[in-house]
Write a protein that holds these residues in place. Sequence first.
Motif, mmCIF file in Angstrom:
data_model
loop_
_atom_site.group_PDB
_atom_site.id
_atom_site.type_symbol
_atom_site.label_atom_id
_atom_site.label_comp_id
_atom_site.label_asym_id
_atom_site.label_seq_id
_atom_site.Cartn_x
_atom_site.Cartn_y
_atom_site.Cartn_z
ATOM 1 N N ALA A 62 -17.982 -6.954 68.745
ATOM 2 C CA ALA A 62 -17.413 -8.261 68.443
ATOM 3 C C ALA A 62 -18.425 -9.374 68.368
ATOM 4 N N CYS A 63 -18.259 -10.386 67.505
ATOM 5 C CA CYS A 63 -19.217 -11.485 67.297
ATOM 6 C C CYS A 63 -18.553 -12.830 67.204
ATOM 7 N N GLN A 64 -19.101 -13.868 67.806
ATOM 8 C CA GLN A 64 -18.465 -15.157 67.779
ATOM 9 C C GLN A 64 -19.415 -16.270 68.113
ATOM 10 N N ALA A 65 -19.088 -17.428 67.648
ATOM 11 C CA ALA A 65 -19.743 -18.654 68.075
ATOM 12 C C ALA A 65 -18.628 -19.655 68.343
ATOM 13 N N GLU B 245 -13.500 -19.179 68.155
ATOM 14 C CA GLU B 245 -13.074 -19.644 66.836
ATOM 15 C C GLU B 245 -13.753 -18.956 65.664
ATOM 16 N N ARG B 246 -14.861 -18.292 65.898
ATOM 17 C CA ARG B 246 -15.609 -17.683 64.799
ATOM 18 C C ARG B 246 -16.010 -16.263 65.186
ATOM 19 N N VAL B 247 -16.023 -15.366 64.205
ATOM 20 C CA VAL B 247 -16.486 -14.001 64.422
ATOM 21 C C VAL B 247 -17.420 -13.598 63.289
ATOM 22 N N LYS C 19 -3.719 -13.096 61.066
ATOM 23 C CA LYS C 19 -3.095 -13.720 62.231
ATOM 24 C C LYS C 19 -4.052 -14.463 63.144
ATOM 25 N N ALA C 20 -5.338 -14.161 63.102
ATOM 26 C CA ALA C 20 -6.212 -14.687 64.138
ATOM 27 C C ALA C 20 -7.192 -15.773 63.676
ATOM 28 N N PHE C 21 -7.843 -15.578 62.554
ATOM 29 C CA PHE C 21 -8.921 -16.483 62.171
ATOM 30 C C PHE C 21 -8.790 -16.921 60.719
ATOM 31 N N PRO C 22 -9.074 -18.199 60.437
ATOM 32 C CA PRO C 22 -9.157 -18.600 59.028
ATOM 33 C C PRO C 22 -10.315 -17.851 58.365
ATOM 34 N N PRO C 23 -10.177 -17.471 57.110
ATOM 35 C CA PRO C 23 -11.262 -16.739 56.440
ATOM 36 C C PRO C 23 -12.619 -17.444 56.529
ATOM 37 N N ALA C 24 -12.625 -18.762 56.532
ATOM 38 C CA ALA C 24 -13.884 -19.511 56.606
ATOM 39 C C ALA C 24 -14.594 -19.311 57.946
ATOM 40 N N ASN C 25 -13.870 -18.835 58.952
ATOM 41 C CA ASN C 25 -14.455 -18.628 60.281
ATOM 42 C C ASN C 25 -14.870 -17.182 60.526
ATOM 43 N N ILE C 26 -14.857 -16.384 59.468
ATOM 44 C CA ILE C 26 -15.245 -14.977 59.577
ATOM 45 C C ILE C 26 -16.461 -14.750 58.689
ATOM 46 N N GLU C 27 -17.576 -14.406 59.310
ATOM 47 C CA GLU C 27 -18.793 -14.067 58.558
ATOM 48 C C GLU C 27 -18.822 -12.557 58.359
ATOM 49 N N ARG D 42 -18.766 2.346 60.988
ATOM 50 C CA ARG D 42 -18.101 1.387 61.854
ATOM 51 C C ARG D 42 -18.226 -0.029 61.317
ATOM 52 N N VAL D 43 -17.450 -0.921 61.905
ATOM 53 C CA VAL D 43 -17.624 -2.347 61.746
ATOM 54 C C VAL D 43 -17.752 -2.909 63.149
ATOM 55 N N ALA D 44 -18.779 -3.664 63.373
ATOM 56 C CA ALA D 44 -18.963 -4.324 64.670
ATOM 57 C C ALA D 44 -18.403 -5.730 64.578
ATOM 58 N N ILE D 45 -17.486 -6.062 65.463
ATOM 59 C CA ILE D 45 -17.020 -7.439 65.620
ATOM 60 C C ILE D 45 -17.875 -7.997 66.744
ATOM 61 N N VAL D 46 -18.832 -8.814 66.416
ATOM 62 C CA VAL D 46 -19.798 -9.282 67.407
ATOM 63 C C VAL D 46 -19.512 -10.723 67.773
ATOM 64 N N VAL D 47 -19.420 -11.000 69.054
ATOM 65 C CA VAL D 47 -19.233 -12.360 69.552
ATOM 66 C C VAL D 47 -20.600 -12.821 70.036
ATOM 67 N N THR D 48 -21.233 -13.695 69.276
ATOM 68 C CA THR D 48 -22.589 -14.111 69.616
ATOM 69 C C THR D 48 -22.594 -15.183 70.682
ATOM 70 N N VAL D 49 -23.669 -15.228 71.411
ATOM 71 C CA VAL D 49 -23.888 -16.246 72.431
ATOM 72 C C VAL D 49 -25.078 -17.064 71.954
ATOM 73 N N GLU D 50 -24.827 -18.315 71.640
ATOM 74 C CA GLU D 50 -25.901 -19.160 71.103
ATOM 75 C C GLU D 50 -26.524 -20.015 72.175
#
Length: 148
Positions: free
Chosen positions: A6-9, A73-75, A108-116, A140-148
């Motif tokens: 998983a990925c996110q900012a 909010e972002r993945v 259901k979860a994220f606007p397309p603009a918030n998905i990279e 696979r697909v990794a859903i990465v939640v990043t830590v900035e």
Amino acid sequence: MLSLAACQATTGGKLTAPQVETLRQQGFQLTGSGWELNLSEKVLFGLNEDTISADHQAIVQRIGMALKDAGIERVRLDGHTDDSGSAEYNQQLSVRRAQAVARVLAEKAFPPANIEVRGLGKSRPVADNRTAAGRAENRRVAIVVTVE
């Protein structure tokens, strides 16, 4: 099948304690790339496949909603393949896999603009491509939640 990691900012760039707790509850672990799901939570793609079964869509939606509810909010979705086929084919397939997950998350979860979406092809295997089990892990697909 498809794999999740998983990925996110978040808006502030740092995860809050409740967000970290949500990630842990969903099975994510902190890695050098950000927060990723445990292997037991992976959903893998079949050979040359870029579609997600209904059961696996439900898993992706559950994870997406948990992240959204925690204020993530972002993945970023990193698509991967095994090493079967050409580099060009695998690059395109990895993008299609990530896009398939993006469509499910956008429902259901994220606007397309918030998905990279990124396609990494066969460049980052997590298992040995010399075995069928290893190749399956690499699709696979990794859903990465990043830590900035």
